[in-house]
Motif scaffolding. Structure first.
Motif, PDB file in Angstrom:
ATOM      1  N   ALA A   1     -15.265  -1.556 -14.863  1.00  0.00           N
ATOM      2  CA  ALA A   1     -15.024  -1.307 -13.452  1.00  0.00           C
ATOM      3  C   ALA A   1     -13.989  -2.306 -12.953  1.00  0.00           C
ATOM      4  O   ALA A   1     -14.230  -3.511 -12.977  1.00  0.00           O
ATOM      5  CB  ALA A   1     -16.328  -1.431 -12.665  1.00  0.00           C
ATOM      6  N   LYS A   2     -12.858  -1.798 -12.506  1.00  0.00           N
ATOM      7  CA  LYS A   2     -11.765  -2.666 -12.062  1.00  0.00           C
ATOM      8  C   LYS A   2     -11.460  -2.415 -10.587  1.00  0.00           C
ATOM      9  O   LYS A   2     -11.167  -1.297 -10.189  1.00  0.00           O
ATOM     10  CB  LYS A   2     -10.496  -2.402 -12.899  1.00  0.00           C
ATOM     11  N   TYR A   3     -11.524  -3.487  -9.813  1.00  0.00           N
ATOM     12  CA  TYR A   3     -11.306  -3.397  -8.376  1.00  0.00           C
ATOM     13  C   TYR A   3      -9.830  -3.680  -8.080  1.00  0.00           C
ATOM     14  O   TYR A   3      -9.452  -4.781  -7.682  1.00  0.00           O
ATOM     15  CB  TYR A   3     -12.229  -4.386  -7.665  1.00  0.00           C
ATOM     16  N   TYR A   4      -8.989  -2.671  -8.355  1.00  0.00           N
ATOM     17  CA  TYR A   4      -7.539  -2.795  -8.196  1.00  0.00           C
ATOM     18  C   TYR A   4      -6.988  -1.599  -7.439  1.00  0.00           C
ATOM     19  O   TYR A   4      -7.505  -0.488  -7.563  1.00  0.00           O
ATOM     20  CB  TYR A   4      -6.833  -2.866  -9.557  1.00  0.00           C
ATOM     21  N   ASN A   5      -5.906  -1.832  -6.688  1.00  0.00           N
ATOM     22  CA  ASN A   5      -5.106  -0.751  -6.105  1.00  0.00           C
ATOM     23  C   ASN A   5      -3.892  -0.537  -7.004  1.00  0.00           C
ATOM     24  O   ASN A   5      -2.792  -0.984  -6.706  1.00  0.00           O
ATOM     25  CB  ASN A   5      -4.613  -1.122  -4.703  1.00  0.00           C
ATOM     26  N   ILE A   6      -4.084   0.132  -8.104  1.00  0.00           N
ATOM     27  CA  ILE A   6      -3.001   0.253  -9.077  1.00  0.00           C
ATOM     28  C   ILE A   6      -1.879   1.138  -8.538  1.00  0.00           C
ATOM     29  O   ILE A   6      -2.129   2.156  -7.881  1.00  0.00           O
ATOM     30  CB  ILE A   6      -3.531   0.801 -10.418  1.00  0.00           C
ATOM     31  N   GLN A   7      -0.640   0.725  -8.777  1.00  0.00           N
ATOM     32  CA  GLN A   7       0.523   1.563  -8.488  1.00  0.00           C
ATOM     33  C   GLN A   7       1.135   1.978  -9.820  1.00  0.00           C
ATOM     34  O   GLN A   7       1.823   1.195 -10.472  1.00  0.00           O
ATOM     35  CB  GLN A   7       1.553   0.809  -7.630  1.00  0.00           C
ATOM     36  N   LEU A   8       0.850   3.201 -10.228  1.00  0.00           N
ATOM     37  CA  LEU A   8       1.349   3.750 -11.487  1.00  0.00           C
ATOM     38  C   LEU A   8       2.008   5.079 -11.165  1.00  0.00           C
ATOM     39  O   LEU A   8       1.418   6.148 -11.274  1.00  0.00           O
ATOM     40  CB  LEU A   8       0.183   3.921 -12.481  1.00  0.00           C
TER      41      LEU A   8
END
Length: 491
Positions: free
Chosen positions: A388-395
Motif C-alpha cells: 500500500a503506497k500513499y502517493y499521488n503518482i504522475q505517470l
C-alpha cells in the motif's frame, strides 16, 4: 463570542505566507505565533520557495528547511504534514488527504476520513490526552472531547447502581431474609410465606458521577457546536444537563471525588472514563482559548492507508498456513501454525570468537510486506504480494514522472517474491503477482501501469503492477468490515 475561522487545507500542498495569512485572516504578529505553534507540534514544515517544490505533492525529509519564523518572508513555502483537525485558538484547520486534488472544501470526504481515523485509532485503546512531548507537551482537549462523546454513544452515561429490597417484587427472592424476618403459615408441617423479600438493582439517578458525566458531555457538545465541528464529525448535539461543573464544588473537590471513585472501580471501561473525566476537569479550558492547540488526526496517514488496504483485501500475512487453501498438502518443512510472515528469512549475523570458531545470532527484524492475498481463480492459485503506497503518482505519456515510490520500495517488492520462492514452489502455487496500491479521488479502479527492472525480470521475478483505488470505496468497505474480491483488480 469570539469569531471562529474554520478552513480546509490540503496535506502536503505548498502554501506561501500570503496564502496562509489570507486563509486564516492573520495579522503579522499573529502569523508568527500561528506558524511557530504548528511547527512545534510537527504538523507544519517549511521548504524553499522554488518551482521544484511547487510542483511536488510529496514531502521529502531532506527538503525540509529548519528556519526561524519571520513575518513578511517569501523565501519559504509552508506544508501541512497532517490529516485531521487542528484547533489553534479561534482557528480551526481541517487538513484533508493529499489525493483530494479536485475539490477545495471536501466536507463529505473529510467526514468519511475522520470516521476512518476514529476506527483506526480505536484499536489502540488509548486516549490521546496530550499533544507532543517534552517542552511542547500540551493538553489535547479536542481528542478528549471526541473520546468522551464517542464513548457515550457506545456505552451511555456513567452509572452506579444500588440494591433495593422489596416485598413481593419481581427481583430475586432473598430466602434468608424471608425466613428470618417474614411470617410463615404452617400447613401439614410446611411453611408458607405470604410475603417474600426480593432484591432488584436500579441505577442511581442522582449519583454524583452520573450527573457530572452528563454535565461534561453537554459542555463538550456545546464546545464542538460553537467551534463548527459537530457537523464535520457527524455528531448529534447532546443536551443532558443544565448544571455547570462549578455546581459540583470547586475543582479540587471534584478531582478528589473522581480519584476516590477510581480507587473502588474495577471495570476497565469505567476506569478509562473516570481518568478521562479527571483529565478534562483538571485541564478545564475551551477550544477557543487563544493559545490552546488541540489535534485529532495523524502525521502518518500512510499507515492508515496500509490498514485500510490490509482489511479490505483480507490480508493473510498473519494467518497460519494450515488455515489457507493450497494446491497440495503441507509437508514436513512447515508447521501448520506457521504464519506467512514467519516464513521470510531473518538475517544471520555470524561472529568469530578468540579461537577462530564461529557463532550465529539471528536478527529480530526482516522484510515485511504490507499484505498478501491468496486467490483461487479458474482452477489456479495466485499468490499476490501487495504494498500500500500513499502517493499521488504522475505517470502520464506527455508529462514528467513524479511522486512515485523510490528505488528502495521497488527493490523490496521484488525481494518479497524471492523471500517466498521456495514456499511457492513447494506448494505448487501457479502464479505470483506484485502490486502497488495507491489512493485516488476517482470513482473506479484504474490499471495505471507497471514498474519493471529488467535485470530482475530476467531472473523470473514479476513486474510490479500499479492500481489506483477509489479512496471513498475503500473507506466504505473498511468502515463496514466488508471485503473486496482481489479479482476486481484484474492483475
Amino acid at each position: 463570542m469570539k469569531k471562529i475561522i474554520s478552513k480546509f487545507v490540503r496535506e502536503q500542498k505548498r502554501y506561501s505566507q500570503n496564502e496562509l495569512s489570507n486563509i486564516f485572516e492573520l495579522k503579522s504578529d499573529e502569523f508568527d505565533r500561528f506558524i511557530r505553534n504548528l511547527k512545534a507540534f510537527g504538523v507544519l514544515k517549511n521548504v524553499k520557495n522554488d518551482l521544484k517544490q511547487r510542483e511536488l505533492s510529496n514531502l521529502i525529509d531532506e527538503d525540509v528547511e529548519i528556519t526561524e519564523v519571520e513575518s513578511e518572508n517569501d523565501a519559504y513555502l509552508y506544508v501541512f504534514t497532517y490529516v485531521g483537525v487542528i484547533t489553534i485558538g479561534t482557528r480551526i484547520i481541517k487538513c484533508y488527504p493529499k489525493y483530494l486534488l479536485k475539490v477545495d472544501k471536501p466536507l463529505n470526504e473529510m467526514k468519511q476520513v475522520l470516521k476512518v481515523l476514529n476506527k483506526y485509532k480505536s484499536k489502540e485503546q488509548i486516549v490521546n490526552l496530550y499533544n507532543g512531548n517534552g517542552d511542547n507537551k500540551s493538553f489535547n482537549l479536542l481528542a478528549v472531547i471526541l473520546f468522551l462523546i464517542n464513548d457515550y454513544y457506545e456505552y451511555g452515561v456513567y452509572n452506579n447502581t444500588e440494591d433495593i429490597v422489596e416485598i413481593n417484587g419481581e427481583g430475586e427472592i432473598l430466602w434468608d431474609k424471608t425466613i428470618n424476618d417474614g411470617f410463615a403459615i404452617i400447613n401439614n408441617n410446611r411453611p408458607y410465606y405470604t410475603e417474600l423479600y426480593t432484591e432488584k438493582t436500579v441505577d442511581d439517578e442522582y449519583d454524583f458521577f452520573k450527573r457530572l458525566h452528563e454535565c461534561i458531555l453537554t459542555n463538550c457538545s456545546r464546545q464542538l457546536q460553537e467551534s463548527e465541528l459537530l457537523d464535520l464529525f457527524d455528531i448529534s448535539p447532546i443536551e443532558l444537563s443544565e448544571e455547570n461543573i462549578d455546581d459540583f464544588g470547586d475543582r479540587e473537590y471534584v478531582l478528589y471525588r473522581l480519584q476516590s471513585e477510581l480507587n473502588v472501580q474495577f471495570i476497565t471501561r469505567k476506569q478509562i472514563l473516570i481518568k478521562t473525566l479527571y483529565a478534562y476537569v483538571s485541564n478545564e479550558r475551551t477550544l477557543e482559548d487563544t493559545y490552546g492547540i488541540s489535534m485529532y488526526g495523524t502525521n502518518s496517514f500512510n499507515l492508515v492507508w496500509e490498514e485500510v488496504c490490509a482489511e479490505v483485501f483480507s490480508n493473510k500475512l498473519n494467518i497460519a498456513i494450515g488455515q489457507l487453501d493450497f494446491p497440495v498438502e503441507l509437508d514436513g518443512g512447515y508447521k501448520s501454525n506457521t504464519r506467512l510472515i514467519d516464513i521470510i528469512e531473518k538475517p544471520s549475523w555470524i561472529g568469530f570468537d578468540d579461537e577462530s570458531t564461529t557463532f550465529n545470532k539471528s536478527a529480530k527484524d526482516t522484510l515485511r510486506p504490507d499484505l498478501i492475498s491468496i486467490l483461487k481463480n479458474k482452477g489456479t492459485t495466485q499468490f499476490i504480494i501487495f504494498d500500500a503506497k500513499y502517493y499521488n503518482i504522475q505517470l502520464e505519456k506527455e508529462k514528467e514522472l513524479r511522486n512515485y515510490p523510490g528505488i528502495e520500495d521497488v527493490m523490496k517488492q521484488y525481494l518479497y517474491q524471492l523471500a517466498y520462492k521456495n514456499f511457492i514452489d513447494n506448494y505448487k502455487i501457479d502464479t505470483v503477482k506484485n502490486c502497488f496500491l495507491m489512493p485516488t479521488q476517482g470513482q473506479g479502479i484504474v490499471k495505471k501501469g507497471i514498474v519493471r527492472m529488467q535485470m530482475l525480470s530476467n531472473l523470473g521475478l514479476q513486474d510490479i503492477q500499479i492500481r489506483l483505488l477509489p479512496a471513498k470505496m475503500m473507506y466504505e468497505k473498511y468502515l463496514t468490515s466488508k471485503i473486496i474480491n482481489v479479482k476486481a483488480l484484474e492483475l
